[in-house]
Design a protein around this motif. Structure first.
Motif, mmCIF file in Angstrom:
data_model
loop_
_atom_site.group_PDB
_atom_site.id
_atom_site.type_symbol
_atom_site.label_atom_id
_atom_site.label_comp_id
_atom_site.label_asym_id
_atom_site.label_seq_id
_atom_site.Cartn_x
_atom_site.Cartn_y
_atom_site.Cartn_z
ATOM 1 N N GLY A 1 0.803 -1.220 0.000
ATOM 2 C CA GLY A 1 0.000 0.000 0.000
ATOM 3 C C GLY A 1 0.830 1.261 0.000
ATOM 4 O O GLY A 1 0.335 2.342 -0.341
ATOM 5 N N SER A 2 2.105 1.137 0.367
ATOM 6 C CA SER A 2 2.972 2.316 0.364
ATOM 7 C C SER A 2 3.208 2.823 -1.050
ATOM 8 O O SER A 2 3.645 3.961 -1.251
ATOM 9 C CB SER A 2 4.310 1.986 1.036
ATOM 10 N N VAL A 3 2.930 1.968 -2.046
ATOM 11 C CA VAL A 3 3.040 2.388 -3.445
ATOM 12 C C VAL A 3 2.117 3.564 -3.711
ATOM 13 O O VAL A 3 2.423 4.447 -4.507
ATOM 14 C CB VAL A 3 2.690 1.208 -4.382
ATOM 15 N N VAL A 4 0.991 3.590 -3.025
ATOM 16 C CA VAL A 4 0.002 4.639 -3.234
ATOM 17 C C VAL A 4 0.533 5.994 -2.788
ATOM 18 O O VAL A 4 0.259 7.031 -3.401
ATOM 19 C CB VAL A 4 -1.306 4.305 -2.466
ATOM 20 N N GLY A 5 1.299 5.994 -1.692
ATOM 21 C CA GLY A 5 1.812 7.254 -1.166
ATOM 22 C C GLY A 5 0.752 8.087 -0.485
ATOM 23 O O GLY A 5 0.894 9.305 -0.341
ATOM 24 N N ASN A 6 -0.350 7.443 -0.071
ATOM 25 C CA ASN A 6 -1.450 8.145 0.599
ATOM 26 C C ASN A 6 -1.822 7.358 1.851
ATOM 27 O O ASN A 6 -2.403 6.270 1.755
ATOM 28 C CB ASN A 6 -2.644 8.273 -0.345
ATOM 29 N N ALA A 7 -1.495 7.886 3.015
ATOM 30 C CA ALA A 7 -1.702 7.167 4.269
ATOM 31 C C ALA A 7 -3.173 6.879 4.540
ATOM 32 O O ALA A 7 -3.513 5.844 5.120
ATOM 33 C CB ALA A 7 -1.109 7.957 5.427
ATOM 34 N N TYR A 8 -4.062 7.772 4.118
ATOM 35 C CA TYR A 8 -5.493 7.562 4.364
ATOM 36 C C TYR A 8 -6.008 6.355 3.575
ATOM 37 O O TYR A 8 -6.773 5.531 4.101
ATOM 38 C CB TYR A 8 -6.278 8.816 3.977
ATOM 39 N N ILE A 9 -5.590 6.246 2.317
ATOM 40 C CA ILE A 9 -5.998 5.103 1.505
ATOM 41 C C ILE A 9 -5.396 3.816 2.054
ATOM 42 O O ILE A 9 -6.076 2.790 2.161
ATOM 43 C CB ILE A 9 -5.585 5.313 0.037
ATOM 44 N N SER A 10 -4.122 3.870 2.416
ATOM 45 C CA SER A 10 -3.451 2.681 2.953
ATOM 46 C C SER A 10 -4.128 2.200 4.234
ATOM 47 O O SER A 10 -4.343 0.993 4.424
ATOM 48 C CB SER A 10 -1.977 2.986 3.222
ATOM 49 N N ASP A 11 -4.470 3.129 5.122
ATOM 50 C CA ASP A 11 -5.131 2.770 6.381
ATOM 51 C C ASP A 11 -6.505 2.165 6.125
ATOM 52 O O ASP A 11 -6.905 1.197 6.781
ATOM 53 C CB ASP A 11 -5.264 3.995 7.285
ATOM 54 N N PHE A 12 -7.240 2.735 5.173
ATOM 55 C CA PHE A 12 -8.574 2.202 4.843
ATOM 56 C C PHE A 12 -8.469 0.774 4.323
ATOM 57 O O PHE A 12 -9.207 -0.117 4.768
ATOM 58 C CB PHE A 12 -9.243 3.095 3.793
ATOM 59 N N LEU A 13 -7.557 0.546 3.386
ATOM 60 C CA LEU A 13 -7.409 -0.790 2.818
ATOM 61 C C LEU A 13 -6.950 -1.797 3.865
ATOM 62 O O LEU A 13 -7.402 -2.952 3.873
ATOM 63 C CB LEU A 13 -6.425 -0.747 1.649
ATOM 64 N N ASP A 14 -6.068 -1.375 4.761
ATOM 65 C CA ASP A 14 -5.609 -2.266 5.825
ATOM 66 C C ASP A 14 -6.771 -2.653 6.734
ATOM 67 O O ASP A 14 -6.928 -3.824 7.095
ATOM 68 C CB ASP A 14 -4.505 -1.585 6.635
ATOM 69 N N ARG A 15 -7.604 -1.692 7.067
ATOM 70 C CA ARG A 15 -8.762 -1.979 7.921
ATOM 71 C C ARG A 15 -9.718 -2.941 7.238
ATOM 72 O O ARG A 15 -10.245 -3.871 7.868
ATOM 73 C CB ARG A 15 -9.480 -0.678 8.270
ATOM 74 N N MET A 16 -9.954 -2.744 5.946
ATOM 75 C CA MET A 16 -10.853 -3.633 5.213
ATOM 76 C C MET A 16 -10.314 -5.062 5.191
ATOM 77 O O MET A 16 -11.067 -6.020 5.326
ATOM 78 C CB MET A 16 -11.034 -3.139 3.781
ATOM 79 N N ARG A 17 -8.999 -5.207 5.058
ATOM 80 C CA ARG A 17 -8.442 -6.559 5.014
ATOM 81 C C ARG A 17 -8.526 -7.251 6.373
ATOM 82 O O ARG A 17 -8.787 -8.442 6.444
ATOM 83 C CB ARG A 17 -6.996 -6.513 4.512
ATOM 84 N N VAL A 18 -8.290 -6.506 7.431
ATOM 85 C CA VAL A 18 -8.422 -7.085 8.771
ATOM 86 C C VAL A 18 -9.858 -7.553 8.991
ATOM 87 O O VAL A 18 -10.105 -8.667 9.472
ATOM 88 C CB VAL A 18 -8.018 -6.057 9.847
#
Length: 225
Positions: free
Chosen positions: A150-167
């Motif tokens: 997710g760091s490829v995105v370079g957007n912490a908000y998007i990365s955090d959202f996707l991480d939460r969805m996967r959990v």
């Protein structure tokens, strides 16, 4: 230099995170099943700590959607439904597709070599666990893999959202997968191929793989619910 009060806050915050991480692992492993109730006192006694960091850790997990507060009773593990799962996978897919669309017309963000090495290592471990049907090992590596990717995105908000969805999707999927017994051949295992596509900046191949990943997730629910 930090004074005693500051060091106390740091220690408490560290303990808070350790408790939150431990409980999240218990939930993801299915050892704390959906609807399971508990109190701050029970968790504090289990870990041999005071109530304050436990309460803070539990509230953090509530904010992540993993626990519910029961008024005057304590907490319980949140129960996701099949509809919740489908909605989460759909939301995850829409965000990732948006990332690919927005990245198609511009120069891709290049990650440091050491970061790509780390992502590829996570991919190899996740793929190995998936092929072996080792769900407990897979969950940890899979989450770390997607978090770093997710760091490829370079957007912490998007990365955090996707991480939460996967959990949350893992929370729902684990009990279904446990029923299968032998999980070899049932778990998505194209992590390495996805890393190669990202490293080559092949957005079409990466999008195809992620779409297959989402379809695999939805197929699980169609067959088991």
């Amino acid at each position: 230099m930090a004074d005693g009060g500051e060091r106390g806050v740091i220690r408490r915050n560290t303990l808070r995170q350790q408790i939150a991480d431990a409980l999240r692992d218990e939930v993801l492993a299915g050892r704390l099943p959906s609807g399971h109730p508990f109190t701050v006192k029970e968790i504090a006694e289990q870990y041999g700590v005071s109530a304050t960091p436990v309460r803070e850790a539990l509230l953090d997990l509530c904010a992540q959607g993993l626990l519910d507060v029961e008024q005057h009773r304590g907490f319980k593990v949140h129960a996701f439904t099949a509809d919740d799962y489908r909605a989460m996978v759909e939301a995850r897919a829409l965000v990732v597709e948006g990332i690919f669309r927005s990245g198609a017309g511009r120069e891709p963000r290049r990650l440091p070599t050491e970061m790509m090495v780390s992502i590829r290592r996570r991919a190899e471990e996740a793929e190995r666990a998936a092929r072996a049907g080792d769900l407990d090992v897979l969950i940890g590596y899979d989450l770390r893999f997607w978090r770093e990717l997710g760091s490829v995105v370079g957007n912490a908000y998007i990365s955090d959202f996707l991480d939460r969805m996967r959990v949350q999707t893992w929370m729902f999927a684990v009990p279904l997968l446990r029923r299968l017994g032998d999980l070899r051949g049932h778990l998505w295992h194209d992590h390495g191929e996805l890393v190669t596509a990202v490293a080559r900046h092949d957005l079409c191949a990466a999008q195809r793989l992620v779409t297959e990943y989402h379809e695999h997730s939805l197929t699980l629910v169609r067959k088991r619910c």
